[in-house]
Design a protein around this motif. Structure first.
Motif, mmCIF file in Angstrom:
data_model
loop_
_atom_site.group_PDB
_atom_site.id
_atom_site.type_symbol
_atom_site.label_atom_id
_atom_site.label_comp_id
_atom_site.label_asym_id
_atom_site.label_seq_id
_atom_site.Cartn_x
_atom_site.Cartn_y
_atom_site.Cartn_z
ATOM 1 N N ASN A 161 0.839 -1.198 0.000
ATOM 2 C CA ASN A 161 0.000 0.000 0.000
ATOM 3 C C ASN A 161 0.876 1.252 0.000
ATOM 4 O OD1 ASN A 161 -1.796 2.054 0.434
ATOM 5 N ND2 ASN A 161 -3.013 0.923 1.920
ATOM 6 N N LEU A 184 0.132 4.360 2.490
ATOM 7 C CA LEU A 184 0.166 4.211 3.945
ATOM 8 C C LEU A 184 1.387 4.920 4.526
ATOM 9 C CD1 LEU A 184 -1.663 2.604 5.941
ATOM 10 C CD2 LEU A 184 0.062 0.794 5.853
ATOM 11 N N LEU A 192 4.761 6.102 10.786
ATOM 12 C CA LEU A 192 4.766 7.052 11.892
ATOM 13 C C LEU A 192 6.174 7.583 12.171
ATOM 14 C CD1 LEU A 192 2.282 5.354 14.379
ATOM 15 C CD2 LEU A 192 1.839 7.221 12.774
ATOM 16 N N PHE A 250 -2.085 14.123 10.514
ATOM 17 C CA PHE A 250 -3.363 13.417 10.522
ATOM 18 C C PHE A 250 -4.511 14.337 10.910
ATOM 19 C CE2 PHE A 250 -0.121 10.116 11.311
ATOM 20 C CZ PHE A 250 -0.259 9.469 10.090
ATOM 21 N N GLY A 251 -5.540 14.325 10.099
ATOM 22 C CA GLY A 251 -6.689 15.181 10.331
ATOM 23 C C GLY A 251 -6.605 16.477 9.543
ATOM 24 N N VAL A 252 -5.420 16.799 9.052
ATOM 25 C CA VAL A 252 -5.264 18.020 8.250
ATOM 26 C C VAL A 252 -4.962 17.641 6.790
ATOM 27 C CG1 VAL A 252 -4.119 20.252 8.054
ATOM 28 C CG2 VAL A 252 -4.326 19.152 10.291
ATOM 29 N N GLY A 253 -3.983 16.792 6.594
ATOM 30 C CA GLY A 253 -3.684 16.342 5.236
ATOM 31 C C GLY A 253 -2.218 16.010 5.054
ATOM 32 N N VAL A 276 3.757 13.036 17.213
ATOM 33 C CA VAL A 276 3.854 12.061 16.120
ATOM 34 C C VAL A 276 3.164 12.568 14.854
ATOM 35 C CG1 VAL A 276 3.235 9.698 15.450
ATOM 36 C CG2 VAL A 276 3.970 10.167 17.787
ATOM 37 N N LYS A 285 -0.838 15.256 -4.489
ATOM 38 C CA LYS A 285 -1.656 14.564 -3.507
ATOM 39 C C LYS A 285 -1.128 13.174 -3.200
ATOM 40 C CE LYS A 285 -4.827 17.374 -2.103
ATOM 41 N NZ LYS A 285 -4.902 17.710 -0.665
ATOM 42 N N LEU A 309 -9.301 5.468 2.319
ATOM 43 C CA LEU A 309 -7.965 4.886 2.204
ATOM 44 C C LEU A 309 -7.487 4.370 3.562
ATOM 45 C CD1 LEU A 309 -6.101 7.550 -0.008
ATOM 46 C CD2 LEU A 309 -7.166 5.443 -0.781
ATOM 47 N N LEU A 310 -7.654 5.214 4.587
ATOM 48 C CA LEU A 310 -7.153 4.875 5.923
ATOM 49 C C LEU A 310 -8.109 5.339 6.996
ATOM 50 C CD1 LEU A 310 -3.690 6.680 5.723
ATOM 51 C CD2 LEU A 310 -4.045 4.298 5.154
ATOM 52 N N VAL A 355 -7.501 6.581 10.898
ATOM 53 C CA VAL A 355 -6.414 6.927 11.799
ATOM 54 C C VAL A 355 -7.014 7.222 13.164
ATOM 55 C CG1 VAL A 355 -4.451 8.453 12.202
ATOM 56 C CG2 VAL A 355 -5.166 7.932 9.864
ATOM 57 N N GLY A 361 -1.101 9.656 22.651
ATOM 58 C CA GLY A 361 -0.082 10.476 22.010
ATOM 59 C C GLY A 361 0.445 9.935 20.698
ATOM 60 N N THR A 362 -0.087 8.808 20.246
ATOM 61 C CA THR A 362 0.356 8.313 18.947
ATOM 62 C C THR A 362 -0.869 7.947 18.103
ATOM 63 O OG1 THR A 362 1.818 6.770 17.815
ATOM 64 C CG2 THR A 362 0.693 5.945 19.783
ATOM 65 N N TYR A 363 -0.627 7.338 16.958
ATOM 66 C CA TYR A 363 -1.743 7.048 16.056
ATOM 67 C C TYR A 363 -1.737 5.587 15.660
ATOM 68 C CZ TYR A 363 -1.950 12.115 15.421
ATOM 69 O OH TYR A 363 -2.054 13.465 15.625
ATOM 70 N N LEU A 394 -2.882 3.333 12.551
ATOM 71 C CA LEU A 394 -3.279 3.470 11.144
ATOM 72 C C LEU A 394 -3.834 2.148 10.602
ATOM 73 C CD1 LEU A 394 -1.573 6.028 11.451
ATOM 74 C CD2 LEU A 394 -0.514 5.535 9.274
ATOM 75 N N ALA A 408 -5.467 0.554 7.090
ATOM 76 C CA ALA A 408 -5.900 0.723 5.704
ATOM 77 C C ALA A 408 -7.299 0.132 5.584
ATOM 78 C CB ALA A 408 -4.942 0.010 4.774
ATOM 79 N N TYR A 435 -9.872 -1.506 3.184
ATOM 80 C CA TYR A 435 -10.064 -2.099 1.862
ATOM 81 C C TYR A 435 -11.504 -2.559 1.714
ATOM 82 C CZ TYR A 435 -4.973 -2.355 2.036
ATOM 83 O OH TYR A 435 -3.653 -2.052 2.148
ATOM 84 N N TYR A 444 -5.535 -0.484 -3.743
ATOM 85 C CA TYR A 444 -6.991 -0.332 -3.595
ATOM 86 C C TYR A 444 -7.674 -0.689 -4.912
ATOM 87 C CZ TYR A 444 -5.812 2.166 0.647
ATOM 88 O OH TYR A 444 -5.312 2.492 1.870
ATOM 89 N N VAL A 453 -7.040 14.044 -2.222
ATOM 90 C CA VAL A 453 -7.077 13.295 -0.974
ATOM 91 C C VAL A 453 -7.465 14.244 0.133
ATOM 92 C CG1 VAL A 453 -5.744 11.893 0.645
ATOM 93 C CG2 VAL A 453 -5.307 11.711 -1.801
ATOM 94 N N ASP A 475 -8.632 14.550 4.495
ATOM 95 C CA ASP A 475 -8.833 13.952 5.821
ATOM 96 C C ASP A 475 -10.139 14.477 6.373
ATOM 97 O OD1 ASP A 475 -6.378 12.837 5.516
ATOM 98 O OD2 ASP A 475 -5.448 13.777 7.261
ATOM 99 N N ILE A 516 -9.951 9.878 12.500
ATOM 100 C CA ILE A 516 -10.171 10.537 11.214
ATOM 101 C C ILE A 516 -10.092 9.497 10.116
ATOM 102 C CG2 ILE A 516 -9.232 12.770 11.980
ATOM 103 C CD1 ILE A 516 -7.123 11.377 9.489
ATOM 104 N N ARG A 538 -9.034 9.087 6.043
ATOM 105 C CA ARG A 538 -8.414 9.700 4.861
ATOM 106 C C ARG A 538 -9.095 9.104 3.644
ATOM 107 N NH1 ARG A 538 -2.150 10.667 4.884
ATOM 108 N NH2 ARG A 538 -2.951 12.346 6.205
ATOM 109 N N ARG A 554 -10.011 9.397 -0.746
ATOM 110 C CA ARG A 554 -9.693 10.036 -2.015
ATOM 111 C C ARG A 554 -10.995 10.291 -2.752
ATOM 112 N NH1 ARG A 554 -6.172 5.707 -5.324
ATOM 113 N NH2 ARG A 554 -7.542 3.901 -5.331
#
Lengths: 301, 366
Positions: free
Chosen positions: A27, A30, A33, A76-79, A116, A266, B71-72, B74, B79-81, B83, B85, B87, B121, B263, B265, B273, B275, B277
């Motif tokens: 992918n 993707l 982080l 993330f959340g913005v782009g 992050v 993009k 696509l994703l 999140v 404090g982290t994410y 992710l 995908a 499908y 995808y 793309v 978010d 959130i 993401r 397309r």
């Protein structure tokens, strides 16, 4: 599609060798982080962000990038936005230098060390540094155009024996618009490289050159290496046009002038269509083009 | 390619046979007049599945490239994410896809699966897709005034890239041609009987007759490819085309071979959130606008030039070994400024004709 109902795609342009798309392909969209380590102020609205991948293995893979390549940075959340890679692969740390200009870059500027975000890449062709072995390298940069060229300059310095003369011509509007002052100082003091800096408008205490970057090339006492040389040009559109004109006048061939282009992007992988200029997808066919190629794209840059 | 014969009254039985094999079957349905649309076949509507229907405006592209595709996901935590995908690849059959749209999907295959970054995808959806092509033979229902597949060499009968192709031979008979093993597997159904050489001959005769029923032949199409590739279309012609463009993006959204997306978010619940397309259009002013406001492609005619250059330039045809225009005529039907592909070809022809520089030699022969 072949007889088994599998989708086959001939390798581009060749049309003979069919290449079956393997299982679930990797992918490419993707992000991985990354953690922000520290932030360094450069000039107004421009900062350098030092970071590393959360996953050590990713860090190792990514560090094989070539000067002139770029990455897609995810907030993330913005782009996501494309960012050049100013570090040289010969350096230890990874960083981006980014101007606060839109929503994504503003989100990066608001990030604090330890937080992050996401990075994917490296993408694009990059400068073919191995093709320039034995040649003189002339770097002509304006303003934040020094960001992508920094990678090549540091790379060439790290492999000093592979290249002929190294010359840097750098111009900014005012002394406070000069990027990477730490590096500039080191380059000016270095014996392996000739570094010339100029500003359009001097401020109090400025003892250096005054004038546009093109004026440096013609300045008495400065001897620009033209024979067996490659010129790297990067900067705002007006500076770009004049610098190209000056270099052609000096006797540079169109194929010996290289630049890196930027476009709205993009995907970074040749799919979304935004970065197309004429026949080229800047993200996969570029961002590095020779001036000869730029002229043949079929659309104005 | 192997061919079999079936009866046209068994059409619904064939659709049901495909459904029994686990496929969601989508087919074009008639609304009022020439308004048609793709919908999922159910036990209730199966009686309304027809062989001959006007090709829907909204192309079947969305079954491999949805207008909005996740696509994703999140998720923000500690404090982290995290992710993931997302499908989605349902086992799906498009029943009654026209030859132009088969070429459209082939073009998307070349674009999304070719070169160095295959799109997973797209690949996942495409792998689960079965294409049952219907040849356009009914001049009243199948062929519209804007159709020009005879110029792009994509119709009225697709030569390959389908799983099964059905063609009305008249007299209640259909000739079924298998393009892949998945299509051939359908021949196990008791609906099919042996076809003879005589049927293949009838297919050939019908096709040569049908080709004459197209109103838009746009014989200058290939010449236009040359003019556009050479960059010899006058700037003034692009300006005229640009002046007529309303910048609605309609042509790109109904195009079965347009590939561009943006793309974005968007929020998807608490601390999460998504993401996605979304189809994008080179007709729109913001398509190339960068952060900070610089836009390298400001004027409308630059953008029109761009769309037709991308579709017709020899460079791209060679790059993908397929052309990004399949002759479906949808852009011509949807465009309020009448600058769809056939009109643009005609405008370029006229400009080329005016370019002629013939000077009569004066009587004294100088």
């Amino acid at each position: 599609m072949d007889a088994n109902g599998k989708i086959t795609v001939a390798a581009e342009g060749r049309g003979v060798l069919p290449e079956t798309v393997p299982g679930p392909a990797e992918n490419v969209y993707l992000p991985k982080l990354a953690v922000l380590v520290r932030v360094q102020d450069e000039i107004a609205e421009v900062k350098t962000f030092y970071w590393h991948f959360v996953d050590e293995a990713e860090q190792g893979k990514f560090r094989a990038f070539r000067p002139g390549q770029f990455a897609q940075v995810s907030l993330f959340g913005v782009g996501e936005f494309p960012a050049s890679l100013p570090p040289s692969p010969t350096e230890d740390e990874l960083f981006f230098t980014v101007r606060n200009v839109g929503s994504c870059t503003a989100a990066l500027h608001a990030l604090k060390p330890g937080e992050v975000f996401g990075v994917r890449g490296p993408y694009g062709n990059g400068f073919p540094m191995e093709q320039y072995h034995g040649r003189n390298l002339v770097f002509v940069a304006g303003g934040i155009g020094l960001i992508p060229l920094r990678s090549c300059i540091v790379y060439a310095m790290a492999h000093r024996e592979r290249y002929g003369r190294l010359q840097v011509f750098y111009g900014a509007r005012t002394p406070s618009d000069l990027m990477y002052v730490r590096d500039l100082k080191a380059w000016e003091e270095s014996a392996g490289l000739e570094c010339h800096v100029t500003v359009d408008r001097p401020a109090d205490g400025w003892k250096g050159n005054v004038g546009v970057v093109g004026s440096l090339l013609k300045k008495p006492g400065i001897n620009v290496a033209v024979a067996n040389s490659t010129a790297f040009v990067c900067g705002p559109p007006v500076m770009f046009r004049f610098a190209i004109k000056d270099l052609l006048q000096l006797g540079f061939a169109e194929r010996d002038i290289v630049s890196t282009l930027e476009r709205y992007m993009k995907c970074g992988v040749g799919k979304c269509g935004h970065c197309c200029i004429g026949v080229a997808y800047v993200c996969v066919d570029g961002p590095v083009f020779t001036y000869e190629q730029i002229k043949k794209l079929g659309e104005d840059i | 390619m192997k061919a079999r014969l079936m009866r046209s009254e068994d059409l619904a039985m064939l659709v049901n046979a495909i459904r029994r094999r686990g496929y969601e079957v989508v087919a074009p349905f008639c609304n009022k007049g020439r308004d048609t649309y793709y919908d999922t076949v159910t036990d209730e509507n199966i009686g309304r599945v027809r062989l001959h229907v006007p090709n829907p405006y909204y192309p079947p592209k969305r079954f491999v490239l949805p207008p909005i595709e996740g696509l994703l996901r999140v998720k923000r935590a500690n404090g982290t994410y995290d992710l993931q995908a997302t499908y989605e690849a349902p086992k799906r059959a498009i029943f009654g896809i026209r030859s132009c749209d088969v070429a459209g999907i082939y073009h998307l295959d070349r674009f999304y699966l070719g070169r160095e970054f295959p799109d997973t995808y797209y690949a996942r959806r495409r792998r689960e897709l079965l294409l049952v092509n219907v040849v356009c033979t009914n001049a009243e229902l199948d062929i519209s005034d804007a159709c020009f597949c005879v110029c792009t060499d994509t119709g009225p009968a697709a030569r390959d890239h389908f799983d099964l192709q059905l063609m009305d031979l008249g007299a209640g008979e259909l000739l079924a041609v298998a393009g892949t093993l998945a299509g051939e597997a359908l021949f196990e159904e008791p609906l099919f009987t042996k076809a003879a050489q005589e049927h293949v001959e009838r297919r050939r005769q019908i096709l040569s007759e049908v080709r004459k029923r197209f109103k838009t032949t746009t014989c200058w199409f290939s010449a236009t490819v040359r003019y556009v590739s050479q960059g010899s279309v006058p700037e003034k012609t692009w300006e005229e085309i640009g002046n007529r463009c309303l910048e609605c993006g309609g042509c790109t959204y109904v195009c079965p071979a347009c590939t561009c997306f943006t793309v974005s978010d968007r929020p998807a619940g608490r601390d999460e959130i998504e993401r996605v397309r979304i189809w994008d259009s080179c007709a729109l002013g913001g398509f190339t606008r960068m952060a900070g406001g610089h836009n390298p492609r400001k004027s409308v005619h630059d953008r029109r030039n761009r769309r037709f250059f991308r579709k017709l330039a020899h460079y791209f045809i060679q790059r993908e070994l397929s052309m990004a225009c399949v002759g479906c005529g949808r852009c011509a039907a949807v465009c309020h400024g009448d600058v769809g592909m056939p009109s643009v070809v005609e405008m370029i022809r006229r400009a080329a004709a005016l370019e002629e520089k013939i000077e009569p030699v004066p009587a004294d022969g100088r």
